[in-house]
Design a protein around this motif. Sequence first.
Motif, short mmCIF file in Angstrom:
data_model
loop_
_atom_site.label_atom_id
_atom_site.label_comp_id
_atom_site.label_asym_id
_atom_site.label_seq_id
_atom_site.Cartn_x
_atom_site.Cartn_y
_atom_site.Cartn_z
N THR A 164 0.70 -1.62 0.04
CA THR A 164 -0.05 0.00 0.01
C THR A 164 0.77 1.35 0.11
O THR A 164 0.55 2.30 -0.41
CB THR A 164 -0.87 0.12 1.26
OG1 THR A 164 -0.10 0.14 2.52
CG2 THR A 164 -1.73 -1.27 1.34
N ARG A 166 1.61 2.87 2.59
CA ARG A 166 1.16 3.79 3.66
C ARG A 166 2.37 4.09 4.70
O ARG A 166 3.19 3.19 4.96
CB ARG A 166 -0.06 3.41 4.35
CG ARG A 166 0.12 2.22 5.48
CD ARG A 166 -1.00 2.48 6.28
NE ARG A 166 -0.95 1.24 7.35
CZ ARG A 166 -0.72 1.66 8.60
NH1 ARG A 166 0.03 2.63 9.07
NH2 ARG A 166 -0.68 0.61 9.38
N ASN A 167 2.23 5.29 5.05
CA ASN A 167 3.20 5.57 6.10
C ASN A 167 2.76 4.83 7.39
O ASN A 167 1.66 4.43 7.80
CB ASN A 167 3.38 7.00 6.61
CG ASN A 167 4.04 7.74 5.25
OD1 ASN A 167 4.88 7.10 4.34
ND2 ASN A 167 3.79 8.83 5.31
#
Length: 262
Positions: A164, A166-167
Amino acid sequence: GNKVYENIIVSRPAEGVALITLNRPKALNALSSPLFKELNEATEELDKDDSVGALVLTGSDRAFAAGADIKEMKDKTFVDVYQNKFLEDWTKITGLRKPIIAAVSGYALGGGCELALMCDIILASPTAVFGQPEINLGVIPGGGGTQRLIHAIGKSRTMELTLTGRNFTAAEAEAWGVVSRVVPEGEGKVVEEAVKMASVIASKSKVAVQAGKEAVNAAYEMTLAEGLRFERRLFHGLFATQDQKEGMSAFAEKRKPTWNHS
Ligand code: HXC
């Protein structure tokens, strides 16, 4: 004095401690080839320097490092990166004898996250933001992110982060065991804490510290049986050192040990 570099700053904030500060503020410390060359040169030199017991690696409050330098990579071809073994020199840091602590504040993304993961210990500021966003650039982590995260946080989370992009926050990094702890908020606090920890390590027997680091790292490469054997052999080997005699005698004589690092 310390050598002067263009992309990093080397300083000695405490006895036995060398601090390397990534210094490309305008690019959020993007890890360009010249920066990495300097980082490798500095760490190699400090690793050999008898006055250094432990290293700290940090960036700025805003960014530890926002990744490999995308502008530098963007036009490279497969043949460029393959023939020139692009990123191969990134792993040099994992071969240091001395411990290196990452003090992470702000962005540690892509290669920045991977660089932190190559260090022996990570301390994070509450503002730290980690992530492997390479998927958003049409690539995947190439500096060990997938492999090192698996060891730290397991398959499902590693897969989620890799796919993904994402962080993840400092709090997640702490809960998952990516970092050893999140320090209290405050500018420069994470560096201060990392330097304190490095000072403690630097006050120990260097030969014992080296053996401890080597034994812990063996767990990444070996089966449990091999790792236990390796640890015990290193332990046995330390009985050939003066520091073992000194450390145990000092305990028995109720005094502080004085290491001579041999
Ligand atoms: C080159 C970068 C950079 C990077 C930031 N900059 N990250 N330059 N490579 N990785 C530059 C920006 O272009 C900009 O320069 C300046 O730094 C400030 O960044 P901004 O984007 O203006 O700041 P902000 O809006 O606050 O956003 C911060 C950010 C964003 C969220 C961190 O910069 C960002 O998404 N950066 C890229 C993160 C990333 O994808 N990293 C993975 C890289 S791939 P100008 O000149 O425009 O002011 C990778 C592969 C590793 O690391 C594989 C092997 C190790």
